[in-house]
Design an enzyme around this catalytic site. Sequence first.
Site, PDB file in Angstrom:
ATOM      1  N   HIS A  86     119.937  12.628  29.614  1.00  0.00           N
ATOM      2  CA  HIS A  86     120.130  12.034  28.297  1.00  0.00           C
ATOM      3  C   HIS A  86     118.947  11.127  27.997  1.00  0.00           C
ATOM      4  O   HIS A  86     118.610  10.244  28.791  1.00  0.00           O
ATOM      5  CB  HIS A  86     121.434  11.229  28.259  1.00  0.00           C
ATOM      6  CG  HIS A  86     121.639  10.502  26.971  1.00  0.00           C
ATOM      7  ND1 HIS A  86     121.913  11.152  25.785  1.00  0.00           N
ATOM      8  CD2 HIS A  86     121.593   9.172  26.678  1.00  0.00           C
ATOM      9  CE1 HIS A  86     122.039  10.258  24.823  1.00  0.00           C
ATOM     10  NE2 HIS A  86     121.850   9.054  25.334  1.00  0.00           N
ATOM     11  N   VAL A 145     120.702   1.847  22.256  1.00  0.00           N
ATOM     12  CA  VAL A 145     119.691   0.844  22.580  1.00  0.00           C
ATOM     13  C   VAL A 145     118.459   0.976  21.691  1.00  0.00           C
ATOM     14  O   VAL A 145     117.645   0.054  21.595  1.00  0.00           O
ATOM     15  CB  VAL A 145     119.302   0.944  24.076  1.00  0.00           C
ATOM     16  CG1 VAL A 145     118.394   2.128  24.335  1.00  0.00           C
ATOM     17  CG2 VAL A 145     118.663  -0.357  24.565  1.00  0.00           C
ATOM     18  N   LYS A 197     116.542   4.273  21.359  1.00  0.00           N
ATOM     19  CA  LYS A 197     115.587   5.275  21.854  1.00  0.00           C
ATOM     20  C   LYS A 197     115.047   6.140  20.716  1.00  0.00           C
ATOM     21  O   LYS A 197     113.836   6.361  20.602  1.00  0.00           O
ATOM     22  CB  LYS A 197     116.251   6.159  22.917  1.00  0.00           C
ATOM     23  CG  LYS A 197     116.766   5.410  24.128  1.00  0.00           C
ATOM     24  CD  LYS A 197     117.323   6.356  25.173  1.00  0.00           C
ATOM     25  CE  LYS A 197     118.551   7.108  24.689  1.00  0.00           C
ATOM     26  NZ  LYS A 197     119.690   6.225  24.410  1.00  0.00           N
ATOM     27  N   ASP A 230     117.900  13.479  22.657  1.00  0.00           N
ATOM     28  CA  ASP A 230     119.269  13.394  23.163  1.00  0.00           C
ATOM     29  C   ASP A 230     119.474  14.168  24.463  1.00  0.00           C
ATOM     30  O   ASP A 230     119.808  13.580  25.485  1.00  0.00           O
ATOM     31  CB  ASP A 230     120.276  13.861  22.109  1.00  0.00           C
ATOM     32  CG  ASP A 230     121.700  13.544  22.522  1.00  0.00           C
ATOM     33  OD1 ASP A 230     121.943  12.394  22.936  1.00  0.00           O
ATOM     34  OD2 ASP A 230     122.549  14.427  22.447  1.00  0.00           O
ATOM     35  N   ARG A 258     106.546  -9.212  35.761  1.00  0.00           N
ATOM     36  CA  ARG A 258     105.550  -9.732  34.832  1.00  0.00           C
ATOM     37  C   ARG A 258     104.127  -9.404  35.250  1.00  0.00           C
ATOM     38  O   ARG A 258     103.192  -9.586  34.470  1.00  0.00           O
ATOM     39  CB  ARG A 258     105.709 -11.255  34.700  1.00  0.00           C
ATOM     40  CG  ARG A 258     107.090 -11.666  34.210  1.00  0.00           C
ATOM     41  CD  ARG A 258     107.192 -13.156  34.017  1.00  0.00           C
ATOM     42  NE  ARG A 258     106.308 -13.655  32.968  1.00  0.00           N
ATOM     43  CZ  ARG A 258     106.217 -14.934  32.609  1.00  0.00           C
ATOM     44  NH1 ARG A 258     106.971 -15.832  33.213  1.00  0.00           N
ATOM     45  NH2 ARG A 258     105.382 -15.300  31.665  1.00  0.00           N
TER      46      ARG A 258
END
Length: 329
Positions: free
Chosen positions: A147, A166, A168, A186, A253
Site C-alpha cells: 500500500h 497521512v 501520500k 494505492d 537529524r
Amino acid sequence: MADKPFTVLDLLDMDLKGYNALNLKCIAGRKGLTRAITVPDINRPGLELSGFYESFAFERVQVFGRGEFAYLAKLHAENRTETVEKLFSYNIPCAVFTHSLTPESSFIEIAEKTGCAILQTDLESSEFSTRLLRLFSNVFAPKKIMHGVLVEVYGVGVLLAGHSGVGKSECALELIERGHRLVADDSVEIRCVNGNTLVGQGANILINHHMEIRGLGIINISQLYGVGSIREQTELQLIIRLEEWDQNKIYDRLGTDPAGTDLLGVRVPTIEIPVRPGRNLPIIIEAAVMNERLKSMGYNSARDFNQNILKWIESGEAQAAYYGSEDHY
C-alpha cells in the site's frame, strides 16, 4: 510466480513491444494452449531427437532452431517417427520453431494427437531465447503487493508509504506538478528481478495511473498532465515513510545511521519524514532523492560532515574557541 498458472496461452497473449516482442503465433496443437509453464527456462532438444532421453528437461519450453529442424527433416525423410513420438510422450509445455520454420506434417500430426501446442516465431534462436528468458525473469519473479504511492523522482523510484490519510497522494500530486512521474497509486506490485533488483508497477494495470484525492475524488493523471507524467514501471530504490509528527519521538537529524527495509530479500534505503503543517514535503523528498543519488555515487553528506567536525576538534581550534569564550564557566 503468479497466483494462477502461467499457461502457453498467457505467453501468446502478452502484449510485448519493441525489443521485448516474441512475435509468436500458434500453428498447431491449439488444445495444448492451456498447458502450464512451470519452469522459467528453455531446452534445445538436440540430444533427445538423437535418442538420448536421460536427464531430459521436459518441463521447459522446447526451442527448435535450424539444427533441430534439419535433423527433423532427416527423420521425416527416413520415415523415423519413433523419436518424435517419444519426445511428445513427455508432458512438455510447448514447442517453438524459430526463423519462421514450419515442421513436417508428421511432426504436426503427432503434436496434434498428443495435444501439445506448436508455436512459431520469425526471430533467430539466440534472440528469441534471450527475450523469452527475460520475460520469464519478470513473470516468475517473487512479488509482493504494498500500500502506497510509487513515483519516479529524478529517475529514482520512490515508494511513499504511511498510514491512510497521512497525505501520500497529495504529496505525489505535487511532485507530478513539479515534473516528476507517477507509476502507481494505492496498490503497488513489487517484483524481485534477478535476485537483487526491485521493480514496481501498478497492481491493476487498468487503474494504476488514476489517483484518489480526498475531497476531489478520482482523477486521471495521464489525461490531466499528459503521458509525460506517468510511467508503467520503475526500479524501486528508496522508501519514504510519511507519519504524523510526534513531539515525543526522536527523529534522525544527522543521517549517520541510515535505515533500511528488507523487501523480498533486498535491502532498500528507508527514510522517515514527519508530517506537520508548514513542511514542504515535495522539496524534502526531492532533496532526499538527490542525497540518495549522491550516496550511490560514493559521497555521503552526513559522513563528510561528521569527519569535518572531528578534524575541527582535533585541530585545536575548538578548544581555543571554548577557552577563549568569556562565558564558558
